[in-house]
Scaffold this motif. Structure first.
Motif, mmCIF file in Angstrom:
data_model
loop_
_atom_site.group_PDB
_atom_site.id
_atom_site.type_symbol
_atom_site.label_atom_id
_atom_site.label_comp_id
_atom_site.label_asym_id
_atom_site.label_seq_id
_atom_site.Cartn_x
_atom_site.Cartn_y
_atom_site.Cartn_z
ATOM 1 N N VAL A 12 -67.903 97.990 -29.510
ATOM 2 C CA VAL A 12 -66.860 97.054 -29.088
ATOM 3 C C VAL A 12 -66.058 96.618 -30.310
ATOM 4 O O VAL A 12 -66.626 96.316 -31.351
ATOM 5 N N GLU A 13 -64.748 96.619 -30.156
ATOM 6 C CA GLU A 13 -63.862 96.035 -31.163
ATOM 7 C C GLU A 13 -63.099 94.917 -30.472
ATOM 8 O O GLU A 13 -62.534 95.118 -29.399
ATOM 9 N N PHE A 14 -63.075 93.734 -31.068
ATOM 10 C CA PHE A 14 -62.442 92.564 -30.456
ATOM 11 C C PHE A 14 -61.574 91.869 -31.495
ATOM 12 O O PHE A 14 -62.009 91.662 -32.628
ATOM 13 N N LYS A 15 -60.328 91.524 -31.113
ATOM 14 C CA LYS A 15 -59.430 90.792 -32.009
ATOM 15 C C LYS A 15 -58.681 89.732 -31.211
ATOM 16 O O LYS A 15 -58.117 90.033 -30.163
ATOM 17 N N ASN A 16 -58.678 88.509 -31.717
ATOM 18 C CA ASN A 16 -57.808 87.476 -31.160
ATOM 19 C C ASN A 16 -56.429 87.668 -31.765
ATOM 20 O O ASN A 16 -56.287 87.689 -32.986
ATOM 21 N N LEU A 17 -55.414 87.820 -30.913
ATOM 22 C CA LEU A 17 -54.051 87.991 -31.415
ATOM 23 C C LEU A 17 -53.319 86.655 -31.494
ATOM 24 O O LEU A 17 -52.460 86.466 -32.330
ATOM 25 N N ASN A 18 -53.639 85.757 -30.581
ATOM 26 C CA ASN A 18 -53.175 84.380 -30.640
ATOM 27 C C ASN A 18 -54.087 83.552 -29.742
ATOM 28 O O ASN A 18 -55.124 84.031 -29.301
ATOM 29 N N GLU A 19 -53.734 82.326 -29.442
ATOM 30 C CA GLU A 19 -54.663 81.450 -28.716
ATOM 31 C C GLU A 19 -54.963 81.890 -27.283
ATOM 32 O O GLU A 19 -55.977 81.509 -26.718
ATOM 33 N N ASN A 20 -54.108 82.707 -26.680
ATOM 34 C CA ASN A 20 -54.405 83.147 -25.314
ATOM 35 C C ASN A 20 -54.270 84.660 -25.114
ATOM 36 O O ASN A 20 -54.163 85.137 -23.994
ATOM 37 N N LEU A 21 -54.301 85.427 -26.200
ATOM 38 C CA LEU A 21 -54.152 86.874 -26.109
ATOM 39 C C LEU A 21 -55.193 87.540 -27.003
ATOM 40 O O LEU A 21 -55.348 87.180 -28.171
ATOM 41 N N CYS A 22 -55.927 88.516 -26.440
ATOM 42 C CA CYS A 22 -56.921 89.223 -27.252
ATOM 43 C C CYS A 22 -56.911 90.717 -26.928
ATOM 44 O O CYS A 22 -56.560 91.138 -25.831
ATOM 45 N N TYR A 23 -57.293 91.506 -27.919
ATOM 46 C CA TYR A 23 -57.383 92.960 -27.822
ATOM 47 C C TYR A 23 -58.856 93.335 -27.768
ATOM 48 O O TYR A 23 -59.671 92.814 -28.526
ATOM 49 N N LEU A 24 -59.192 94.245 -26.861
ATOM 50 C CA LEU A 24 -60.568 94.676 -26.702
ATOM 51 C C LEU A 24 -60.587 96.199 -26.600
ATOM 52 O O LEU A 24 -59.839 96.783 -25.818
ATOM 53 N N ASN A 41 -55.913 91.474 -23.097
ATOM 54 C CA ASN A 41 -56.288 90.442 -22.127
ATOM 55 C C ASN A 41 -55.595 89.138 -22.464
ATOM 56 O O ASN A 41 -55.473 88.779 -23.629
ATOM 57 N N GLN A 42 -55.188 88.435 -21.419
ATOM 58 C CA GLN A 42 -54.490 87.167 -21.603
ATOM 59 C C GLN A 42 -55.200 86.079 -20.809
ATOM 60 O O GLN A 42 -55.586 86.289 -19.657
ATOM 61 N N SER A 43 -55.373 84.940 -21.442
ATOM 62 C CA SER A 43 -55.961 83.788 -20.778
ATOM 63 C C SER A 43 -54.844 83.046 -20.040
ATOM 64 O O SER A 43 -53.818 82.720 -20.615
ATOM 65 N N GLU A 44 -55.069 82.840 -18.750
ATOM 66 C CA GLU A 44 -54.055 82.178 -17.936
ATOM 67 C C GLU A 44 -54.753 81.324 -16.885
ATOM 68 O O GLU A 44 -55.498 81.840 -16.056
ATOM 69 N N LYS A 45 -54.523 80.033 -16.932
ATOM 70 C CA LYS A 45 -55.114 79.089 -15.966
ATOM 71 C C LYS A 45 -56.632 79.250 -15.883
ATOM 72 O O LYS A 45 -57.201 79.397 -14.809
ATOM 73 N N LYS A 46 -57.287 79.280 -17.035
ATOM 74 C CA LYS A 46 -58.742 79.384 -17.149
ATOM 75 C C LYS A 46 -59.318 80.686 -16.587
ATOM 76 O O LYS A 46 -60.472 80.758 -16.198
ATOM 77 N N ILE A 50 -55.943 91.151 -17.334
ATOM 78 C CA ILE A 50 -55.645 92.361 -18.090
ATOM 79 C C ILE A 50 -54.140 92.591 -17.990
ATOM 80 O O ILE A 50 -53.619 92.786 -16.897
ATOM 81 N N VAL A 51 -53.447 92.557 -19.139
ATOM 82 C CA VAL A 51 -51.991 92.718 -19.121
ATOM 83 C C VAL A 51 -51.550 94.083 -19.630
ATOM 84 O O VAL A 51 -50.398 94.473 -19.445
ATOM 85 N N ASP A 52 -52.445 94.829 -20.263
ATOM 86 C CA ASP A 52 -52.166 96.199 -20.669
ATOM 87 C C ASP A 52 -53.493 96.932 -20.768
ATOM 88 O O ASP A 52 -54.515 96.340 -21.099
ATOM 89 N N LEU A 53 -53.470 98.218 -20.469
ATOM 90 C CA LEU A 53 -54.686 99.009 -20.429
ATOM 91 C C LEU A 53 -54.373 100.414 -20.903
ATOM 92 O O LEU A 53 -53.361 100.997 -20.524
ATOM 93 N N PRO A 77 -47.823 91.828 -24.125
ATOM 94 C CA PRO A 77 -48.173 91.506 -22.741
ATOM 95 C C PRO A 77 -47.030 91.722 -21.744
ATOM 96 O O PRO A 77 -47.239 91.733 -20.547
ATOM 97 N N LYS A 78 -45.817 91.963 -22.244
ATOM 98 C CA LYS A 78 -44.648 92.182 -21.366
ATOM 99 C C LYS A 78 -44.269 93.661 -21.277
ATOM 100 O O LYS A 78 -43.238 94.007 -20.723
ATOM 101 N N LEU A 79 -45.107 94.559 -21.804
ATOM 102 C CA LEU A 79 -44.799 95.982 -21.831
ATOM 103 C C LEU A 79 -44.389 96.523 -20.459
ATOM 104 O O LEU A 79 -43.420 97.255 -20.328
ATOM 105 N N TRP A 80 -45.105 96.144 -19.426
ATOM 106 C CA TRP A 80 -44.865 96.720 -18.105
ATOM 107 C C TRP A 80 -43.694 96.077 -17.381
ATOM 108 O O TRP A 80 -43.306 96.512 -16.297
ATOM 109 N N ASP A 81 -43.063 95.052 -18.002
ATOM 110 C CA ASP A 81 -41.828 94.487 -17.455
ATOM 111 C C ASP A 81 -40.613 95.302 -17.876
ATOM 112 O O ASP A 81 -39.532 95.167 -17.310
#
Length: 84
Positions: A12-24, A41-46, A50-53, A77-81
């Motif tokens: 497993v490789e894990f990185k926090n990118l900011n307070e509500n975004l992480c790479y796994l 992965n993005q934290s949203e409303k607790k 998954i915002v990109d895969l 996190p907006k790639l698919w927009d």
């Protein structure tokens, strides 16, 4: 290649990118052609969302559509927009 029931995520490789975004990145114990699973992965409303895969290898459909796994970054996190 071994893609049966005996295959499991090993590394497993894990990185926090900011307070509500992480790479796994999860690596298979029997990688075959170097296949791994990468997620943004993005934290949203607790909850985690998954915002990109990226799930593939050198010849996988993700490589054809979104780029080579050595170059492709999972940090937008907006790639698919983007319609392009």
């Amino acid at each position: 290649m071994i893609f049966g029931l005996e295959n499991e995520f090993k590394g497993v490789e894990f990185k926090n990118l900011n307070e509500n975004l992480c790479y796994l990145s999860l690596y298979f114990s029997n990688q075959g052609a170097g296949m791994s699973c990468k997620m943004l992965n993005q934290s949203e409303k607790k909850s985690l969302k998954i915002v990109d895969l990226y799930f593939g290898n050198r010849d996988g459909i993700d490589t054809i559509v979104t780029g080579h796994h050595k170059v492709r970054k999972l940090d937008n996190p907006k790639l698919w927009d983007d319609q392009e």
